[in-house]
Scaffold this active site. Structure first.
Site, PDB file in Angstrom:
ATOM      1  N   LYS A  16       9.610 -43.436  77.496  1.00 24.72           N
ATOM      2  CA  LYS A  16       8.463 -42.822  78.186  1.00 24.72           C
ATOM      3  C   LYS A  16       8.755 -41.375  78.568  1.00 24.72           C
ATOM      4  CE  LYS A  16       8.717 -46.142  81.215  1.00 24.72           C
ATOM      5  NZ  LYS A  16       9.673 -47.037  80.550  1.00 24.72           N
ATOM      6  N   GLY A  40      14.578 -44.711  85.037  1.00 27.81           N
ATOM      7  CA  GLY A  40      15.473 -43.675  84.519  1.00 27.81           C
ATOM      8  C   GLY A  40      14.824 -43.147  83.257  1.00 27.81           C
ATOM      9  N   HIS A  41      14.265 -41.946  83.322  1.00 24.63           N
ATOM     10  CA  HIS A  41      13.529 -41.398  82.185  1.00 24.63           C
ATOM     11  C   HIS A  41      14.312 -40.231  81.591  1.00 24.63           C
ATOM     12  CE1 HIS A  41       9.454 -43.137  83.769  1.00 24.63           C
ATOM     13  NE2 HIS A  41      10.377 -44.047  83.564  1.00 24.63           N
ATOM     14  N   GLN A 221       8.872 -48.382  84.210  1.00 23.94           N
ATOM     15  CA  GLN A 221       9.100 -49.766  83.763  1.00 23.94           C
ATOM     16  C   GLN A 221       8.181 -50.078  82.567  1.00 23.94           C
ATOM     17  OE1 GLN A 221       8.672 -49.486  87.598  1.00 23.94           O
ATOM     18  NE2 GLN A 221      10.723 -48.769  87.239  1.00 23.94           N
TER      19      GLN A 221
HETATM   20  P1  GDP Z   1      12.241 -44.501  79.505  1.00 23.51           P
HETATM   21  O1  GDP Z   1      12.745 -45.214  80.726  1.00 23.51           O
HETATM   22  O2  GDP Z   1      11.101 -45.227  78.874  1.00 23.51           O
HETATM   23  O3  GDP Z   1      11.933 -43.056  79.745  1.00 23.51           O
HETATM   24  O4  GDP Z   1      13.427 -44.561  78.452  1.00 23.51           O
HETATM   25  P2  GDP Z   1      14.995 -44.253  78.738  1.00 23.51           P
HETATM   26  O5  GDP Z   1      15.161 -42.800  78.884  1.00 23.51           O
HETATM   27  O6  GDP Z   1      15.513 -45.137  79.788  1.00 23.51           O
HETATM   28  O7  GDP Z   1      15.637 -44.794  77.384  1.00 23.51           O
HETATM   29  C1  GDP Z   1      15.246 -44.321  76.136  1.00 23.51           C
HETATM   30  C2  GDP Z   1      16.487 -43.722  75.435  1.00 23.51           C
HETATM   31  O8  GDP Z   1      16.210 -43.549  74.062  1.00 23.51           O
HETATM   32  C3  GDP Z   1      16.869 -42.369  75.963  1.00 23.51           C
HETATM   33  O9  GDP Z   1      18.260 -42.212  75.875  1.00 23.51           O
HETATM   34  C4  GDP Z   1      16.169 -41.407  74.983  1.00 23.51           C
HETATM   35  O10 GDP Z   1      16.823 -40.162  74.894  1.00 23.51           O
HETATM   36  C5  GDP Z   1      16.291 -42.170  73.702  1.00 23.51           C
HETATM   37  N1  GDP Z   1      15.203 -41.982  72.736  1.00 23.51           N
HETATM   38  C6  GDP Z   1      13.874 -41.799  72.960  1.00 23.51           C
HETATM   39  N2  GDP Z   1      13.207 -41.785  71.792  1.00 23.51           N
HETATM   40  C7  GDP Z   1      14.118 -41.990  70.824  1.00 23.51           C
HETATM   41  C8  GDP Z   1      14.043 -42.118  69.391  1.00 23.51           C
HETATM   42  O11 GDP Z   1      12.979 -42.075  68.783  1.00 23.51           O
HETATM   43  N3  GDP Z   1      15.218 -42.346  68.725  1.00 23.51           N
HETATM   44  C9  GDP Z   1      16.411 -42.437  69.356  1.00 23.51           C
HETATM   45  N4  GDP Z   1      17.494 -42.660  68.633  1.00 23.51           N
HETATM   46  N5  GDP Z   1      16.522 -42.318  70.702  1.00 23.51           N
HETATM   47  C10 GDP Z   1      15.389 -42.103  71.403  1.00 23.51           C
HETATM   48  P1  IMO Z   2      12.181 -47.351  83.283  1.00 22.23           P
HETATM   49  O1  IMO Z   2      11.052 -46.630  83.989  1.00 22.23           O
HETATM   50  C1  IMO Z   2      14.164 -51.173  82.564  1.00 22.23           C
HETATM   51  C2  IMO Z   2      14.277 -53.996  85.869  1.00 22.23           C
HETATM   52  C3  IMO Z   2      15.610 -54.311  86.514  1.00 22.23           C
HETATM   53  C4  IMO Z   2      15.397 -55.746  86.932  1.00 22.23           C
HETATM   54  C5  IMO Z   2      13.938 -55.753  87.360  1.00 22.23           C
HETATM   55  C6  IMO Z   2      13.722 -55.623  88.862  1.00 22.23           C
HETATM   56  O2  IMO Z   2      13.389 -46.528  83.104  1.00 22.23           O
HETATM   57  O3  IMO Z   2      11.685 -47.998  82.052  1.00 22.23           O
HETATM   58  P2  IMO Z   2      13.946 -53.569  90.541  1.00 22.23           P
HETATM   59  O4  IMO Z   2      15.125 -52.706  90.876  1.00 22.23           O
HETATM   60  O5  IMO Z   2      12.774 -52.813  90.003  1.00 22.23           O
HETATM   61  O6  IMO Z   2      13.553 -54.496  91.644  1.00 22.23           O
HETATM   62  O7  IMO Z   2      14.490 -54.537  89.359  1.00 22.23           O
HETATM   63  O8  IMO Z   2      13.330 -54.662  86.692  1.00 22.23           O
HETATM   64  N1  IMO Z   2      13.909 -52.569  85.831  1.00 22.23           N
HETATM   65  C7  IMO Z   2      13.914 -51.831  84.724  1.00 22.23           C
HETATM   66  N2  IMO Z   2      14.302 -52.145  83.473  1.00 22.23           N
HETATM   67  N3  IMO Z   2      13.649 -49.945  82.828  1.00 22.23           N
HETATM   68  C8  IMO Z   2      13.241 -49.632  84.076  1.00 22.23           C
HETATM   69  O9  IMO Z   2      12.606 -48.476  84.367  1.00 22.23           O
HETATM   70  C9  IMO Z   2      13.396 -50.578  85.103  1.00 22.23           C
HETATM   71  N4  IMO Z   2      13.139 -50.591  86.424  1.00 22.23           N
HETATM   72  C10 IMO Z   2      13.440 -51.831  86.859  1.00 22.23           C
HETATM   73  O10 IMO Z   2      16.664 -54.166  85.591  1.00 22.23           O
HETATM   74  O11 IMO Z   2      15.509 -56.583  85.806  1.00 22.23           O
HETATM   75 MG    MG Z   3      14.551 -45.944  81.518  1.00 19.28          MG
END
Ligand code: GDP
Ligand code: IMO
Ligand code: MG
Length: 421
Positions: A16, A40-41, A221
């Site tokens: 995201k 964690g984005h 999430q």
């Molecule tokens: P979010 O919580 O939905 O914002 O996603 P996260 O940042 O937690 O996890 C997504 C991970 O995948 C991050 O490390 C991004 O840098 C990485 N990512 C996003 N899009 C792509 C993609 O198309 N390919 C690869 N290999 N990594 C990606």
């Molecule tokens: P983003 O925005 C993935 C999961 C936790 C746990 C459950 C409840 O980066 O996609 P909480 O601390 O919210 O009460 O935990 O939800 N969880 C996530 N899993 N991505 C997240 O956020 C999450 N935020 C919470 O691991 O299973």
């Molecule tokens: Mg994340």
């Protein structure tokens, strides 16, 4: 006027943050509407990698207003730290506005979060950020809100009273009690820097819409972690779906145009809870290794599995997803064959509907549909036409199964590794 919502369609971590950053090149305002620093984005720009927890992912584009809406639960100390970090890295934190109606997370919520986990028959595997307890206090009407950051006296009074209540519970369960005055001093220190950002954001967002600005809502999430619609009780404590954008910001539903669903082309989950298409073999290991599937907030290894079309179709339905941003296709470059879970076999019966009971989901055997892999690197692909046929077939099958249109494909973590379809 364009008001779009972007949400995760799975169990979070779909990409995201990256997509918000990409889409904000044409956006005036980004609004977070739920969750807290459990999120964690990740945004990668050039060779720099940033992880945001509370600040909307529009912060890396100059002039984009970043609103933290009333539906978010905010740890003031964590937000203050994140803002100082982003500022040190050269970004303009005056773009950030915090809704005066947002509820706050304090140390006692974090301790209660870990106490709940310790006492639970089955752990949820929360992020330990105090999310559940903070939303509990909001609902029981004892929460402290961001507006209170602007009045030190009122904040101190409420904080002391809530600490006294929690300390009784902590004493009973043998948890270390809160050092009230020491914690209060930290909160008041953060409040000094945060107070100028606190505003009546309901008006900020509605005025922007009225002035024909482009507004993008950033979900945290994913749909399967939604408190109502997810795999309860293995969920987070907020409405993560697109409907949450309205309640979490004070914007009425008729303003919303598109719902972007960020869909990882395989499936991951962090924490506990059912996951029918989870892999425990070398393929699962490979997805984790190549996809670097380790939590951006807690560093925990993410559980990995094949794309689950039953779960994602359900999620796209409840979110009203009409456009898909399909991510991490490149992670499957090396696979000879890839599978899609198209049904669940539960007690001998096959269904394509996502059940409510965790016990059914735990019994569900995935019905797999196999596809030939593409066996080449996609990371340099910059248009849909350049994709190998097998990759196109895979994406089109996924889109058909979840009943939405492909809008964007992502083939790497960087901004430029993205193309529209
Ligand atoms: P979010 O919580 O939905 O914002 O996603 P996260 O940042 O937690 O996890 C997504 C991970 O995948 C991050 O490390 C991004 O840098 C990485 N990512 C996003 N899009 C792509 C993609 O198309 N390919 C690869 N290999 N990594 C990606
Ligand atoms: P983003 O925005 C993935 C999961 C936790 C746990 C459950 C409840 O980066 O996609 P909480 O601390 O919210 O009460 O935990 O939800 N969880 C996530 N899993 N991505 C997240 O956020 C999450 N935020 C919470 O691991 O299973
Ligand atoms: Mg994340």
């Amino acid at each position: 006027m364009a008001v779009d919502v972007l949400v995760g369609t799975q169990w979070g971590d779909e990409g995201k943050g990256k997509l918000i950053d990409v889409l904000t090149k044409d956006v005036d305002m980004v609004v977070r509407f739920q969750g807290g620093n459990n999120a964690g984005h990740t945004v990668e720009i050039g060779d720099k990698r940033y992880v945001l927890h509370l600040i909307p992912s529009g912060i890396f584009r100059a002039g984009v207003k970043c609103v933290i809406g009333n539906g978010v639960v905010v740890d003031p100390i964590a937000l203050d730290e994140e803002m100082q970090n982003v500022k040190t890295q050269g970004f303009d934190i005056s773009q950030i506005e915090l809704s005066d109606r947002a509820h706050l997370i304090f140390e006692y919520h974090k301790r209660a979060d870990s106490l709940n986990e310790k006492g639970a028959k089955r752990k949820i595997g929360t992020t330990g950020r105090g999310i559940g307890p903070a939303y509990t206090d909001k609902m029981r009407r004892t929460g402290i809100r961001a507006i209170d950051l602007t009045n030190a006296e009122r904040l101190a009074e409420q904080f002391r009273s809530e600490c006294a209540r929690y300390n009784k519970i902590f004493a009973e369960y043998g948890v270390e009690e809160i050092d009230v005055e020491a914690q209060l001093a930290k909160v008041l220190d953060a409040a000094k820097r945060l107070a100028p950002h606190v505003a009546n954001s309901t008006y900020t967002v509605n005025k922007a819409i009225r002035a024909n600005k482009t507004v993008l809502f950033e979900g945290a999430q994913g749909g399967l972690l939604d408190i109502d619609h997810g795999t309860y009780p293995f969920v987070t404590s907020s409405n993560t779906i697109s409907g949450g954008a309205c309640t979490g910001s004070g914007v009425a539903p008729q303003h919303i145009r598109n719902v972007w669903g960020v869909l990882k082309t395989y499936t991951t989950r962090v924490g506990e809870g059912p996951f029918p298409s989870e892999l425990f073999d070398a393929d699962g290991e490979e997805l984790r290794r190549v996809g670097n599937e380790f939590g951006a907030t807690t560093g925990r290894p993410r559980r990995c599995g094949w794309f689950d079309a039953v779960a994602s179709h359900y999620s796209c339905m409840i979110n009203g997803v009409n456009l898909l941003a399909m991510t991490k296709l490149d992670v499957m470059d090396g696979f000879d064959k890839v599978a899609i879970c198209v049904g669940y076999e539960i007690d001998g019966k096959v269904t394509d509907e996502f059940p409510a009971a965790v016990s059914d989901l735990e019994k569900a055997k995935p019905v797999l549909e196999w596809h030939d892999g593409w066996k080449c690197s996609l990371s340099e692909v910059r248009s849909y036409d350049e994709l190998p046929e097998n990759a196109k077939r895979y994406l089109e099958r996924v889109a058909e199964l979840v009943d939405a249109k492909i809008g964007i494909v992502s083939v790497g973590p960087r901004r430029d590794q993205t193309f529209e379809v």
